[in-house]
Design an enzyme around this catalytic site. Structure first.
Site, mmCIF file in Angstrom:
data_model
loop_
_atom_site.group_PDB
_atom_site.id
_atom_site.type_symbol
_atom_site.label_atom_id
_atom_site.label_comp_id
_atom_site.label_asym_id
_atom_site.label_seq_id
_atom_site.Cartn_x
_atom_site.Cartn_y
_atom_site.Cartn_z
ATOM 1 N N SER A 136 75.149 13.669 -49.759
ATOM 2 C CA SER A 136 73.765 13.193 -49.734
ATOM 3 C C SER A 136 73.197 13.509 -48.359
ATOM 4 O O SER A 136 73.767 13.093 -47.352
ATOM 5 C CB SER A 136 73.729 11.685 -50.002
ATOM 6 N N LYS A 162 72.644 16.799 -52.509
ATOM 7 C CA LYS A 162 71.556 15.880 -52.878
ATOM 8 C C LYS A 162 70.637 15.739 -51.673
ATOM 9 O O LYS A 162 71.106 15.500 -50.561
ATOM 10 C CB LYS A 162 72.132 14.511 -53.274
ATOM 11 N N LEU A 163 69.346 15.925 -51.918
ATOM 12 C CA LEU A 163 68.365 15.814 -50.836
ATOM 13 C C LEU A 163 67.559 14.534 -50.998
ATOM 14 O O LEU A 163 67.063 14.241 -52.106
ATOM 15 C CB LEU A 163 67.405 17.008 -50.862
ATOM 16 N N LYS A 164 67.409 13.776 -49.940
ATOM 17 C CA LYS A 164 66.533 12.618 -49.950
ATOM 18 C C LYS A 164 65.099 13.131 -49.833
ATOM 19 O O LYS A 164 64.803 13.997 -48.999
ATOM 20 C CB LYS A 164 66.853 11.683 -48.780
ATOM 21 N N ASP A 190 66.658 12.618 -54.509
ATOM 22 C CA ASP A 190 66.634 11.162 -54.652
ATOM 23 C C ASP A 190 65.441 10.588 -53.908
ATOM 24 O O ASP A 190 65.336 10.751 -52.691
ATOM 25 C CB ASP A 190 67.938 10.567 -54.094
ATOM 26 N N ASN A 192 64.542 7.267 -53.934
ATOM 27 C CA ASN A 192 64.730 5.865 -53.546
ATOM 28 C C ASN A 192 63.470 5.029 -53.745
ATOM 29 O O ASN A 192 63.027 4.309 -52.824
ATOM 30 C CB ASN A 192 65.228 5.747 -52.103
ATOM 31 N N GLU A 215 66.447 11.662 -59.031
ATOM 32 C CA GLU A 215 66.988 10.304 -59.000
ATOM 33 C C GLU A 215 65.950 9.291 -58.506
ATOM 34 O O GLU A 215 65.359 9.469 -57.447
ATOM 35 C CB GLU A 215 68.231 10.265 -58.095
ATOM 36 N N ASP A 240 69.132 4.855 -60.418
ATOM 37 C CA ASP A 240 70.076 4.255 -59.449
ATOM 38 C C ASP A 240 69.728 2.784 -59.322
ATOM 39 O O ASP A 240 70.277 1.936 -60.034
ATOM 40 C CB ASP A 240 69.988 5.028 -58.116
ATOM 41 N N LYS A 264 76.997 2.654 -59.550
ATOM 42 C CA LYS A 264 77.514 2.043 -58.320
ATOM 43 C C LYS A 264 78.065 0.684 -58.713
ATOM 44 O O LYS A 264 77.298 -0.193 -59.143
ATOM 45 C CB LYS A 264 76.412 1.879 -57.259
ATOM 46 N N GLY A 292 77.046 6.457 -54.016
ATOM 47 C CA GLY A 292 77.690 6.009 -52.784
ATOM 48 C C GLY A 292 76.779 5.100 -51.984
ATOM 49 O O GLY A 292 75.551 5.176 -52.106
#
Ligand code: NPQ
Ligand code: MG
Length: 369
Positions: A136, A162-164, A190, A192, A215, A240, A264, A292
């Protein structure tokens, strides 16, 4: 099993590099370990992954430590014939607190499996002795810096990236990484929960980059917005923060809010509910992968065991120890050909480096029966 005492250890673990997401920048982890001592002299470890502040979910580490000491630990310490499977029922009277409950359940499960000599992977029904993993990658100041950072992880052998992303840092960085590493790089993003309804058309443009998945772009309870984006996109939507139990996961899949699930254990109250979620997703032909929370080697060992189950068919955010820590609490987990070995020893199957624990310890609290 009967617990004679439980210790709550607080550790400050600096990260090797700042980790920036849409909810802030993390430079260190405020780790809470639950250490369960049994009447047969057994010891079990559990790791609470709650962040220092309630920015990923409603839980935060100080609150989790208080809930454990005031409510959860007393509830299980009073129990004779304690098993890990009983922890969720014994603590069900206290609403939510999933990350705190998960840490306690794992400590009891580790002690129970140490006693029986069974590995966590075997207990959960794992079928693999090594698992594919990914990395990540946080938000960077410039797109060039991001491409350089991804290049570094590729050289280390990470297969999946995985890129934020966040509003203002999404299409351009994804395009640059795709351009730099080609069409075959397994790539996902992702958000968030940083996006809103007005961003639907913009997010749908991510379809042009051949991503594995998108995500959690929207709020944890915005199922409808995820359904709408899934309708507009060919790229699979993954959840998530939303997925707090097997039942919630089943509803999200059946309403079309996601077609892939990030599992998770801590977000679901423990590894037993995580396994139930794995089984429900499998029954719904929905692939899952292990998320994670920057765990130390203790939580990482447990995630590897979980990720060895058959329906974990996508690489997880279970990176090598060195991705986050210069000195881990266990022997470091390392990457071999884009994979990490699943511990086989009893319980978590790792040895706790008590010298490292003592060095980073900030407080110790013992709760006796
Ligand atoms: C996620 N994890 O998938 C989370 C976000 C996250 C690997 O991206 C300290 C503890 C810092 C947990 C930063 C990854 C964290 C954290 C980000 C979790 O959404
Ligand atoms: Mg996420």
């Amino acid at each position: 099993m009967k617990l004679t005492s439980v210790e709550l250890l607080r550790l400050r673990m600096p990260l090797v590099s700042a980790f920036r997401t849409s909810f802030g920048v993390q430079t260190a982890r405020d780790v809470l370990l639950v250490v369960a001592h049994t009447s047969d002299g057994g010891v079990g470890y559990g790791e609470c992954v709650a962040l220092a502040d309630p920015v990923y979910s409603e839980e935060y580490v100080e609150g989790a430590a208080h809930v454990l000491e005031r409510y959860l630990v007393p509830a299980v310490m009073a129990c004779n014939g304690l098993t890990a499977a009983r922890v969720s029922e014994l603590t069900s009277g206290f609403v939510g607190q999933r990350m705190a409950k998960a840490a306690l359940e794992l400590a009891v499960l580790d002690a129970q499996l140490q006693e029986s000599g069974m590995s966590l992977a075997a207990y959960l029904g794992g079928t693999r002795d090594r698992v594919d993993v990914g990395v990540s990658v946080g938000i960077t100041d410039t797109v060039d810096e991001l491409v350089e950072t991804v290049g570094g992880y590729r050289e280390q052998g990470y297969g999946r990236v995985k890129l934020k992303i966040e509003p203002g840092f999404d299409l351009e960085p994804v395009a640059a990484v795709r351009e730099a590493f080609g069409p075959d790089l397994p790539l996902q993003v992702d958000g968030n929960t940083a996006y809103h309804a007005k961003d639907l058309a913009h997010l749908a443009r991510l379809d042009e980059f051949g991503l594995l998945l998108i995500e959690q772009p929207f709020e944890h309870d915005a199922l409808d917005l995820h359904v709408e984006l899934a309708r507009r996109c060919t790229t699979p939507i993954c959840l998530d923060e939303t997925l707090t139990s097997a039942a919630v996961t089943a509803r999200a899949v059946m309403t079309g809010a996601c077609s892939i699930a990030n599992i998770k254990a801590a977000r679901m109250g423990g590894y037993l509910e995580a396994r139930r979620t794995h089984d429900v997703a499998q029954a719904l032909d929905t692939p899952v992968w292990c998320g994670g929370m920057l765990e130390t080697g203790l939580g990482r060992a447990a995630n590897l065991a979980l990720a060895s189950l058959p329906n974990f068919t996508l690489p997880g955010d279970i990176s090598a120890s060195a991705r986050y820590y210069a000195d881990d609490l266990t022997e470091p987990f390392t990457l071999v050909g884009g994979q990490i070995e699943v511990p086989r020893g009893p319980g978590l199957g790792v040895t706790v480096r008590t010298d490292v624990v003592e060095r980073v310890l900030t407080s110790r609290k013992e709760i006796r029966g």
